[in-house]
Motif scaffolding. Structure first.
Motif, PDB file in Angstrom:
ATOM      1  N   VAL A   1      92.434  18.997  94.471  1.00  0.00           N
ATOM      2  CA  VAL A   1      93.595  19.891  94.497  1.00  0.00           C
ATOM      3  C   VAL A   1      93.376  21.021  95.501  1.00  0.00           C
ATOM      4  N   GLU A   2      92.200  21.619  95.482  1.00  0.00           N
ATOM      5  CA  GLU A   2      91.914  22.713  96.418  1.00  0.00           C
ATOM      6  C   GLU A   2      91.889  22.210  97.858  1.00  0.00           C
ATOM      7  N   ALA A   3      91.299  21.049  98.085  1.00  0.00           N
ATOM      8  CA  ALA A   3      91.262  20.478  99.429  1.00  0.00           C
ATOM      9  C   ALA A   3      92.664  20.203  99.945  1.00  0.00           C
ATOM     10  N   THR A   4      93.532  19.703  99.076  1.00  0.00           N
ATOM     11  CA  THR A   4      94.914  19.431  99.465  1.00  0.00           C
ATOM     12  C   THR A   4      95.628  20.710  99.881  1.00  0.00           C
ATOM     13  N   GLU A   5      95.374  21.777  99.158  1.00  0.00           N
ATOM     14  CA  GLU A   5      95.972  23.075  99.515  1.00  0.00           C
ATOM     15  C   GLU A   5      95.506  23.521 100.906  1.00  0.00           C
ATOM     16  N   ILE A   6      94.223  23.368 101.184  1.00  0.00           N
ATOM     17  CA  ILE A   6      93.681  23.773 102.482  1.00  0.00           C
ATOM     18  C   ILE A   6      94.305  22.947 103.601  1.00  0.00           C
ATOM     19  N   ILE A   7      94.396  21.650 103.408  1.00  0.00           N
ATOM     20  CA  ILE A   7      94.972  20.768 104.421  1.00  0.00           C
ATOM     21  C   ILE A   7      96.397  21.193 104.744  1.00  0.00           C
ATOM     22  N   ARG A   8      97.192  21.454 103.717  1.00  0.00           N
ATOM     23  CA  ARG A   8      98.584  21.826 103.955  1.00  0.00           C
ATOM     24  C   ARG A   8      98.688  23.184 104.650  1.00  0.00           C
ATOM     25  N   LYS A   9      97.839  24.116 104.268  1.00  0.00           N
ATOM     26  CA  LYS A   9      97.852  25.419 104.940  1.00  0.00           C
ATOM     27  C   LYS A   9      97.521  25.266 106.425  1.00  0.00           C
ATOM     28  N   LEU A  10      96.493  24.494 106.727  1.00  0.00           N
ATOM     29  CA  LEU A  10      96.100  24.316 108.122  1.00  0.00           C
ATOM     30  C   LEU A  10      97.184  23.616 108.924  1.00  0.00           C
ATOM     31  N   TRP A  11      97.896  22.702 108.313  1.00  0.00           N
ATOM     32  CA  TRP A  11      98.962  21.988 109.017  1.00  0.00           C
ATOM     33  C   TRP A  11     100.101  22.904 109.447  1.00  0.00           C
ATOM     34  N   THR A  12     100.211  24.099 108.882  1.00  0.00           N
ATOM     35  CA  THR A  12     101.258  25.028 109.326  1.00  0.00           C
ATOM     36  C   THR A  12     100.957  25.603 110.710  1.00  0.00           C
ATOM     37  N   GLY A  13      99.691  25.538 111.130  1.00  0.00           N
ATOM     38  CA  GLY A  13      99.296  26.144 112.396  1.00  0.00           C
ATOM     39  C   GLY A  13      98.964  27.611 112.286  1.00  0.00           C
ATOM     40  N   ASP A  14      99.066  28.171 111.093  1.00  0.00           N
ATOM     41  CA  ASP A  14      98.731  29.578 110.879  1.00  0.00           C
ATOM     42  C   ASP A  14      97.230  29.760 110.678  1.00  0.00           C
ATOM     43  N   GLN A  15      96.768  30.980 110.887  1.00  0.00           N
ATOM     44  CA  GLN A  15      95.388  31.302 110.554  1.00  0.00           C
ATOM     45  C   GLN A  15      95.217  31.179 109.042  1.00  0.00           C
ATOM     46  N   VAL A  16      94.189  30.485 108.620  1.00  0.00           N
ATOM     47  CA  VAL A  16      93.943  30.259 107.198  1.00  0.00           C
ATOM     48  C   VAL A  16      92.627  30.937 106.815  1.00  0.00           C
ATOM     49  N   ALA A  17      92.721  31.848 105.860  1.00  0.00           N
ATOM     50  CA  ALA A  17      91.530  32.476 105.285  1.00  0.00           C
ATOM     51  C   ALA A  17      91.509  32.099 103.812  1.00  0.00           C
ATOM     52  N   HIS A  18      90.809  31.030 103.517  1.00  0.00           N
ATOM     53  CA  HIS A  18      90.786  30.480 102.156  1.00  0.00           C
ATOM     54  C   HIS A  18      89.416  30.716 101.541  1.00  0.00           C
ATOM     55  N   ASP A  19      89.384  31.493 100.471  1.00  0.00           N
ATOM     56  CA  ASP A  19      88.158  31.766  99.727  1.00  0.00           C
ATOM     57  C   ASP A  19      88.348  31.214  98.326  1.00  0.00           C
ATOM     58  N   GLY A  20      87.993  29.957  98.154  1.00  0.00           N
ATOM     59  CA  GLY A  20      88.282  29.271  96.902  1.00  0.00           C
ATOM     60  C   GLY A  20      87.047  29.058  96.053  1.00  0.00           C
ATOM     61  N   LYS A  21      87.213  28.292  94.998  1.00  0.00           N
ATOM     62  CA  LYS A  21      86.098  28.011  94.098  1.00  0.00           C
ATOM     63  C   LYS A  21      85.081  27.092  94.753  1.00  0.00           C
ATOM     64  N   TYR A  22      85.563  26.153  95.580  1.00  0.00           N
ATOM     65  CA  TYR A  22      84.675  25.161  96.162  1.00  0.00           C
ATOM     66  C   TYR A  22      84.583  25.234  97.684  1.00  0.00           C
ATOM     67  N   TYR A  23      85.582  25.831  98.341  1.00  0.00           N
ATOM     68  CA  TYR A  23      85.620  25.834  99.802  1.00  0.00           C
ATOM     69  C   TYR A  23      85.945  27.219 100.326  1.00  0.00           C
ATOM     70  N   ASN A  24      85.281  27.554 101.434  1.00  0.00           N
ATOM     71  CA  ASN A  24      85.593  28.763 102.180  1.00  0.00           C
ATOM     72  C   ASN A  24      85.928  28.350 103.607  1.00  0.00           C
ATOM     73  N   VAL A  25      87.182  28.538 103.987  1.00  0.00           N
ATOM     74  CA  VAL A  25      87.653  28.136 105.305  1.00  0.00           C
ATOM     75  C   VAL A  25      88.332  29.329 105.967  1.00  0.00           C
ATOM     76  N   ASN A  26      87.933  29.635 107.177  1.00  0.00           N
ATOM     77  CA  ASN A  26      88.588  30.692 107.952  1.00  0.00           C
ATOM     78  C   ASN A  26      88.809  30.133 109.351  1.00  0.00           C
ATOM     79  N   ALA A  27      89.988  29.547 109.563  1.00  0.00           N
ATOM     80  CA  ALA A  27      90.248  28.824 110.809  1.00  0.00           C
ATOM     81  C   ALA A  27      91.738  28.583 110.952  1.00  0.00           C
ATOM     82  N   LYS A  28      92.126  28.061 112.097  1.00  0.00           N
ATOM     83  CA  LYS A  28      93.485  27.595 112.312  1.00  0.00           C
ATOM     84  C   LYS A  28      93.434  26.336 113.159  1.00  0.00           C
TER      85      LYS A  28
END
Length: 392
Positions: free
Chosen positions: A191-218
């Motif tokens: 579920v968390e990975a799916t959220e990250i994928i969809r956020k990144l697909w927007t082309g916006d900068q993504v700062a995701h600090d989750g339970k399992y993943y930390n992603v700061n990228a676009k």
């Protein structure tokens, strides 16, 4: 229902509103108004946008389609590419690829890289949808890498790529990285990975600090056309509910769909979606031949009845094969497969799945001669199925 809490807060109303308002829950119905229904609707004057494999016209993914399974477990990548081309020429609407590090059973003998196969097939085809059933975006693949890969595929073949995701199997994930937690964590990671994928697909900068993943990228090259994200579920009601809640559609088997359809629909409705507008792909094993042909195929796919009951927790393909041989008589494996050289049997089997509410029937044959199956369906089955669907 406990499954509604899966994902550490991802189901709360604020988060669901964010996902929907950001356009990350990509509805398959958004494709319907701009894309014709089948290859027969294509204009002869259509030309690719770029490259031989670019889209000319493709079916909306929530409309009835017949797919063909390209099994990396059983065939090498060069042969799968040839089969994909042949399947499109025969009239199949969709090509699904398994995505494995190892085969389910050692005697299947192969396990090529699915994304490479997809790209090669996309370049050699013109209209079919292409996607994995399924990719696990949580262990051996980081969700950010999955987002990037499928964005790139969608730019190469716009309007033709879908992403199927699932919570994985030990034979792939544990084998690759040595980690294989219990199902609640695997599901929450999905579920968390799916959220990250969809956020990144927007082309916006993504700062995701989750339970399992930390992603700061676009993604600097995000998709320009929607990528439907279908979520797999087999056997369990929690997984089926989760797929309705967090997926754009479902990937499952006929028995799970028959028993648990209500759970998927409830998950979709609880997330504010219309399940009737969501694609449902069921994988249907078939045999174009007699019982001896079925037995030969079943030897390679003997694990199937217990795949998602227990075997998904086994790391070693040889161990799975040994367990399946000891646990399952061959007849148990193929007892519900349509087995015949009579087209009526196969037409009836596909129509039954469509009548059950499935929108995509993905034909999977374990036979060695895949071209024979493709040709049989192209000449004798697909035209009649499409005719019946058009008349319905």
């Amino acid at each position: 229902m406990k499954s509604s809490k899966t994902g550490s807060g991802l189901t709360d109303p604020t988060r669901r509103t964010l996902l929907k308002s950001a356009g990350m829950l990509v509805g398959a119905s958004a494709l319907a108004s701009t894309i014709p229904a089948r290859a027969s609707d294509m204009s002869s004057e259509s030309t690719p946008k770029s490259g031989r494999g670019a889209a000319t016209a493709t079916p909306p993914i929530h409309k009835p389609m017949v797919g063909f399974m390209l099994a990396h477990e059983q065939f090498p990548v060069p042969e799968l590419v040839q089969l994909g081309v042949a399947a499109e020429q025969a009239g199949f609407d969709l090509l699904a690829t398994s995505d494995h590090l190892q085969p389910w059973q050692a005697n299947e003998g192969h396990s090529g890289q699915a994304w490479v196969t997809m790209s090669a097939i996309g370049e050699r085809t013109r209209r079919v949808w292409i996607g994995p059933t399924v990719t696990c975006p949580t262990f051996r693949y980081n969700p950010a890498v999955v987002a990037e890969a499928f964005s790139s595929l969608s730019l190469l073949y716009p309007g033709r790529i879908f992403l199927g995701v699932g919570s994985g199997e030990a034979l792939n994930e544990q084998a690759a990285i040595g980690s294989w937690p219990k199902w609640p964590e695997r599901s929450a990671r999905l579920v968390e990975a799916t959220e990250i994928i969809r956020k990144l697909w927007t082309g916006d900068q993504v700062a995701h600090d989750g339970k399992y993943y930390n992603v700061n990228a676009k993604l600097y090259d995000p998709p320009t056309t929607p990528i439907p994200l279908l979520m797999a579920a087999n056997v369990g009601p929690k997984a089926m509910y989760r797929s309705g809640q967090f997926g754009d559609g479902l990937i499952t088997d006929p028995e799970s769909w028959k028993k648990l359809q209500a759970e998927f629909e409830k998950g979709a409705k609880d997330a504010g979606k219309d399940p009737k507008q969501m694609p449902v792909l069921v994988e249907l094993f078939v045999v174009v031949g007699d019982e001896n042909d079925a037995k030969t195929s079943a030897e390679l796919w003997r694990f199937l009845p217990n795949a998602f009951k227990s075997y998904f927790n086994i790391r070693d393909p040889q161990a799975i094969q040994n367990r399946a041989t000891a646990d399952l008589p061959l007849q148990k494996v193929y007892e519900k497969w349509p087995i015949s050289k009579d087209p009526d049997v196969h037409v009836k089997a596909l129509i039954e799945q469509f009548n059950s509410g499935a929108t995509i029937v993905n034909v999977h044959s374990g036979q060695a001669d895949q071209k024979q199956v493709i040709e049989f369906y192209g000449k004798h089955v697909l035209p009649r199925v499409h005719q019946q669907l058009n008349e319905a």
